[in-house]
Design a protein around this motif. Sequence first.
Motif, short mmCIF file in Angstrom:
data_model
loop_
_atom_site.label_atom_id
_atom_site.label_comp_id
_atom_site.label_asym_id
_atom_site.label_seq_id
_atom_site.Cartn_x
_atom_site.Cartn_y
_atom_site.Cartn_z
N PRO A 1 -18.23 82.42 -1.13
CA PRO A 1 -18.49 83.79 -1.63
C PRO A 1 -18.19 83.95 -3.11
CG PRO A 1 -17.35 83.86 0.48
CD PRO A 1 -17.36 82.42 0.05
N TRP A 2 -17.08 83.38 -3.58
CA TRP A 2 -16.76 83.48 -5.01
C TRP A 2 -17.86 82.83 -5.84
CZ3 TRP A 2 -16.29 80.63 -9.37
CH2 TRP A 2 -15.59 81.20 -10.44
N GLN A 3 -18.34 81.70 -5.39
CA GLN A 3 -19.38 80.98 -6.12
C GLN A 3 -20.67 81.80 -6.19
OE1 GLN A 3 -18.56 78.41 -7.70
NE2 GLN A 3 -20.20 76.90 -7.88
N TRP A 4 -20.99 82.47 -5.09
CA TRP A 4 -22.21 83.28 -5.09
C TRP A 4 -22.12 84.43 -6.09
CZ3 TRP A 4 -27.11 83.32 -4.05
CH2 TRP A 4 -27.80 84.54 -3.98
N PHE A 5 -21.02 85.15 -6.08
CA PHE A 5 -20.91 86.32 -6.93
C PHE A 5 -20.65 85.97 -8.39
CE2 PHE A 5 -19.59 88.14 -2.73
CZ PHE A 5 -20.67 89.01 -2.60
N ASN A 6 -19.97 84.86 -8.64
CA ASN A 6 -19.54 84.56 -10.00
C ASN A 6 -20.39 83.50 -10.71
OD1 ASN A 6 -16.69 85.96 -10.55
ND2 ASN A 6 -16.78 85.35 -8.39
N SER B 1 -15.91 85.87 5.93
CA SER B 1 -17.28 85.38 6.07
C SER B 1 -17.68 84.59 4.83
CB SER B 1 -18.24 86.55 6.26
OG SER B 1 -17.99 87.23 7.47
N ILE B 2 -18.57 83.64 5.01
CA ILE B 2 -19.15 82.93 3.88
C ILE B 2 -20.60 83.37 3.72
CG2 ILE B 2 -17.60 80.96 4.10
CD1 ILE B 2 -19.82 79.43 5.52
N VAL B 3 -21.17 83.05 2.56
CA VAL B 3 -22.53 83.46 2.24
C VAL B 3 -23.51 82.40 2.73
CG1 VAL B 3 -24.14 83.83 0.32
CG2 VAL B 3 -21.86 84.84 0.26
N TYR C 1 -15.81 71.91 9.81
CA TYR C 1 -15.41 72.48 8.52
C TYR C 1 -16.66 72.62 7.63
CZ TYR C 1 -10.40 71.01 9.02
OH TYR C 1 -9.11 70.82 9.40
N VAL C 2 -16.60 73.56 6.68
CA VAL C 2 -17.61 73.65 5.64
C VAL C 2 -16.90 73.54 4.29
CG1 VAL C 2 -19.45 75.02 4.62
CG2 VAL C 2 -19.03 75.16 7.07
N LYS C 3 -17.37 72.61 3.47
CA LYS C 3 -16.81 72.42 2.13
C LYS C 3 -17.89 72.79 1.12
CE LYS C 3 -14.50 68.90 -0.73
NZ LYS C 3 -14.00 67.51 -0.74
N MET C 4 -17.58 73.70 0.20
CA MET C 4 -18.59 74.25 -0.70
C MET C 4 -18.12 74.15 -2.15
SD MET C 4 -19.17 77.58 1.74
CE MET C 4 -17.40 77.55 2.09
#
Length: 635
Positions: A253-258, A195-197, A302-305
């Motif tokens: 998700p990594w970007q949100w948490f970090n 899942s993504i945020v 696609y989603v690119k974040m």
Amino acid sequence: MDDMSAAMHVMPPQERAAAHLEGDRWAWVNRLLVRKAISEFSHELLLLPRLVGPAGDQARYVLEQPSEHVEYRFLARRLRLDHWQVDAASIEKRVNGKPAPIDALKFIIEFRKPLGIRDAMMPVYLDEISSILYGSAYKAATKPHRASDLAVADFQAIETGMTEGHPSFVANNGRLGFNTADYPLYAPEAAGPLSIVWVAVSREHARFVGMAGLDHDRLMAEELGEQVVSGYRKQLAGAGHDPDDYLFMPVHPWQWFNRISMSFAAEIARGNIVYLGLSEDLYQPQQSIRTFFNATSPSKRYVKMALSILNMGFMLQRGLSPEDMRTTPEINEWLRNLLARDSYLQKNGFCLICEVATISYRNPYYEEGLSADSPYKDVLAALWRESPVNLIRPGERLMTMAALLHLDPQGDAMTGALIGRSGLGAEEWIRRYLRAYFAPVLHCYYAYDIIFMPHGENVILILENDAPTRIVMKDLAEEMRILNDGAGLPPVVRRNCVVLDDEVRLDGIFTDVFDCYFRHLAAILDERGILEEGRFWGLVAECAATYQAAHPQYAEKFARHDVFAREFPRNCINRLQLRDNRQLLDPNDPDKGFEYAGTLENPISRDAIRNGTSSSAMRRALGHIATYFVGPRAD
């Protein structure tokens, strides 16, 4: 799932982090990376191995570093484009004349002076090499796919089954920033669907841009569904916010948490960014690391974040510039409309998947505190790209073009497996591939002055009966360039225009296609006896000549920008990375994107043709061009 993968799957995280770091496996991945370093650094003339003598169809070489009392001895073949086909098993290292283990980190340290690695840069570069070795050992332990099995796999199984990364960069997939718990979650070769945020962002600081007819509400309805959208609006209202004051936005998700939850803490506290939850749809990370494929609903976009890690020395942060996000949909729309009117491309089947919408958020503190452009301004942005699944017809399937360079643990080639399954001869298979891929790249260059970044990860093959029939090009606005001054073009499109000297104007073909892709594919086919290297280049020449013979209206351009020239500048991408492994390219100074070291002999030059590396049909086509369209040429 193999035994190693199954065992790692049930291990606790603290054990799983290092379970694949076993002695023999570690020794082998070090040997493979040293082989690549010798090959690519020698190709760029950073290292100069000395010829010792012949050894069958190979030759013996020694690479010396006297100041370190080190030498490496190995067998290799020298192929066209000065490609070093090094035999990994033959590499021997000696220190003060005594045998020593092959160690990629030591290799970098030993040759740091000829490689030009500054002291300040060395720790980061060593970290990248260590991370690459860590990932290579993981893939060796958990990705034992035979090429024959992967050749029949579906689109996403192939995407996640790739193990090499960019074929020319030595430091090609370090992903600094991921820890050992992040790697199996987010690295494409390790991660499963996730899942993504989703967050809501204040319209005051956010900007959404879509193609004509695609506004934020329509996109959210199509991507999230009315029920989820309604739930998010109720969630905002329940927290005391007016839902009409917000836009919905996906976050890695990594970007949100970090990054976001800390760097944007003030914006979260003030209610300018509101966490909504995890997506119901599951997404599969792609080779491009920031891009996710919708595994639940493949026909969705696609989603690119944005992702703030260092990867392939490209930039301090793999972010998405708010300025680029503002213009991306319009550039994509202009490009689609232009090429959709081209009868040759339509007949060829050439396709684009467009970046149809973007969203970005400007952190007011970073905007005020940083006057210049900075990756720190690019950490909260996303775009949506069309899915190629919607383009395929009955009997067709998709495959990343990177797969053509894939080798399995036994050394068998994915391309060889595809050729064998197709029932075609190797020459006919490659001829069809070149017609699908190389011909439209040439046409976009000569007809429109457009060059893409057409490397393996940016191109998706459409196969029918295991043979390529057409291609899908992606990553358009960020990496496409128009090689003129932009006169008469819309202002937003002129951002992608660049004027280059004639000497390097064909670099997008000579470097990106010939040197960084075809050079490796030709070597793979030749080494395995699938197709002799000279014959491969003959087919490339045949494709170019056939295209030119069919388009005499571009004769002046064919002569001025000659794809059959005797030689072309040796553009050294590892030199570029070694110069600055935190920012490979400066978008404000494109001339810094080149590092040259002499020239390379063109494998499809007229000299090569006269020397018999091409077919009689190609010679006739080229002769036809030279005689009737651009006049006789004497090299």
